[in-house]
Design a protein around this motif. Sequence first.
Motif, short mmCIF file in Angstrom:
data_model
loop_
_atom_site.label_atom_id
_atom_site.label_comp_id
_atom_site.label_asym_id
_atom_site.label_seq_id
_atom_site.Cartn_x
_atom_site.Cartn_y
_atom_site.Cartn_z
N CYS A 40 -5.30 39.08 27.80
CA CYS A 40 -4.88 39.20 26.40
C CYS A 40 -3.36 39.32 26.29
O CYS A 40 -2.77 40.23 26.86
N PRO A 41 -2.68 38.41 25.56
CA PRO A 41 -1.22 38.48 25.47
C PRO A 41 -0.74 39.71 24.70
O PRO A 41 0.35 40.19 24.96
N SER A 42 -1.55 40.22 23.77
CA SER A 42 -1.07 41.36 22.99
C SER A 42 -1.72 42.67 23.43
O SER A 42 -1.59 43.66 22.73
N TYR B 258 -12.12 36.82 8.56
CA TYR B 258 -10.97 37.63 8.96
C TYR B 258 -11.36 39.11 9.01
O TYR B 258 -12.34 39.53 8.39
N ILE C 146 -4.20 38.62 18.12
CA ILE C 146 -3.45 37.54 17.50
C ILE C 146 -4.27 36.26 17.39
O ILE C 146 -3.74 35.20 17.13
N GLN C 147 -5.57 36.34 17.61
CA GLN C 147 -6.48 35.19 17.45
C GLN C 147 -6.00 33.96 18.22
O GLN C 147 -5.88 32.89 17.66
N CYS C 148 -5.70 34.14 19.51
CA CYS C 148 -5.14 33.03 20.27
C CYS C 148 -6.21 32.34 21.11
O CYS C 148 -5.92 31.38 21.80
N MET D 174 -13.37 25.70 12.53
CA MET D 174 -12.37 26.04 13.54
C MET D 174 -11.61 27.31 13.20
O MET D 174 -10.87 27.82 14.03
N THR D 175 -11.70 27.79 11.97
CA THR D 175 -10.85 28.90 11.53
C THR D 175 -10.91 30.08 12.49
O THR D 175 -11.99 30.49 12.91
N LYS D 176 -9.73 30.59 12.83
CA LYS D 176 -9.66 31.72 13.74
C LYS D 176 -9.57 32.99 12.93
O LYS D 176 -8.55 33.28 12.32
#
Lengths: 144, 362, 124
Positions: free
Chosen positions: C55-57, C97, C77-79, C33-35
């Motif tokens: 995209c929020p950012s 990452y 932001i890996q959302c 699951m790691t983002k």
Amino acid sequence: MAMDPQVFINTTIAEIHDKARDYQQKGWRFVALTGSTVPGGVELLYSFSDFKEFEQLRLVAEPGATVPAVSDIFFNALVFENEVHDLFGVNIKDIAIDFGGKFYGVSVPTPMNPQSPFVDNSFTVTYRDSKSADQPTDGQEGGN
Amino acid sequence: MAERTVIPFGPQHPVLPEPIHFDLVVEDETVVEAIPQIGFVHRGLEQLVKKKDYSTFVSVTERICGICSFGHSLGYSQTIEILMGIEVPQRAEYLRVILHELSRVHSHLLWMGLAADAFGFENLFMQCWRIRERILDIFEATTGGRVILSACNVGGVYHDITNEELKGIVDVLKGMGNEYSKLTKTFLNDGSVKSRLIGVGYLSKQDAIDNCVVGPFARASNVAEDIRCYGFGGYGYLSAFEPIVCEDGDGYGRAKVRALEVLQSIDIIVELVSKIPDGEVMVKVKGSPEDGSVSASRLEQPRGECFYYAKGNGSKFLERFRIRTPTAQNIGGMTKILQGCDIADVPLNILTIDPCISCTER
Amino acid sequence: MGSFVLGGVTFGNLFKKPATKMYPVVAPTYTAMTKGSIVNDIEACSLCSICAKKCPSLAINVDKPGKTWEIDPFACIQCYTCVRACPKDCLTMLAQYTAPSTTKEYKTLVKTGGDDEKAVAAAE
């Protein structure tokens, strides 16, 4: 699913201090003071709670109006009263500790009040000048 | 009668973890009055609600605080669901409470570590954080993030946690129990901890009520206030439980309340996992909040009761969103316990209420 | 009293493996699951720019005429919002990452069209 009761009571500037005292004598607790801008001024929302009970008093402070402080009754309200004064420009009289506009270090006066002449409301978020991404607009398909 | 001196304390100070300023009026070594001031890191996140639509704004609320990140996204979603009249699937409500209680466990363990660090007990600090790491590993395995989970939005939770994974979480928590009980024994019985905490920062029950303090700070002064017990949201599915209170009213009482709340949170998670129903975890949300609709809700965060208020204007953007964090409410009580304390106790007094000033300045 | 309990714990820890890892030497374990970071299978992408709008950012830029898709990995932001919104399912979240860098640069992918080779954004 049970949720917090939604009780919104309209009141006036003249009554707010007495009503706050009534709540205190009933043994209620002060929860929050929220400012928000509405067409005729700034709306102030006082929230009180007693365990499961939860009520909000709503009043509108016109520009130039002076609102009595409730921090002589609920001491902790001073945090929010100074905040409303600094960010929205509402005059509040007799705050328990009145910072006189120095509670928040703001770079322009009343930044959260769009009626303030110092606030640039045309500001939009862009990361790059040439290829900025489109802002989400009202007409977009929404939800998740 | 000693001469009065004003000592400025903060926002940058070697012993102060948070950007808050105090004007301490001192007589000899005793503080007679403390005048707080905040506003050094104000970010204006509440105004950002006019630039981000309501389903995107949840990623902003999550970043208000690093510790109670999930709590803020839950509180936000809950408020918007009341505003728009959305019914959340039952399984999503259970999962939300499970994740929220896990956040509480890791927040309290973090505080215990910081408190141990503040009185120089490095070993205990490391032990607390070692246990806390397992909760973060659970978060990473189930939602993908260690601190910012991005798990919750209006309508439910994004990712289902299977029943096997939930059983795994319970096993980890039960395995933690033995080590945790050794830690609490040290934390609550050790002579050096006791001599540093007992009698420090006393707040009487009447003062706690007058200053409207919330969370473990209030419960340590014998005020039985816990929003979870009223059964709002997913907490309604639990069998009735009592808030943990303590009559001490001092720093030791606050440590005790937090130490016991970790065990209570573990009990809540175990009970919910045994009851959780199957089903959907997310409903599709359509439409926008109506013009003029308002909603207010409360949520018990690790640091205390948090207040949310939202106002719609008919578009996808909210007119106003407001968060009153627990620390903002505790500032009054914080100045109260600083009055009359020794100047050497000031940092510890501030620490015992678990302040999060950066949360306060959304 | 309490010190002896903690003393026991500390003494026991002397004979156990450390709880920490020697990070650069020992590779960290990621879960499924790691983002970590977003990759785009650019040949499957239709350049519809829904991801950029959601995209929020505002980390993603899409240029349809120029056939490019670019992401600022340090603004991301890996959302998961773009992965969920993608109609072609060409965006995926990797557990890896973003590698550290001294400059903040956009990672640009160019759609060639018709080719079999798949460009994956993970490569720096």
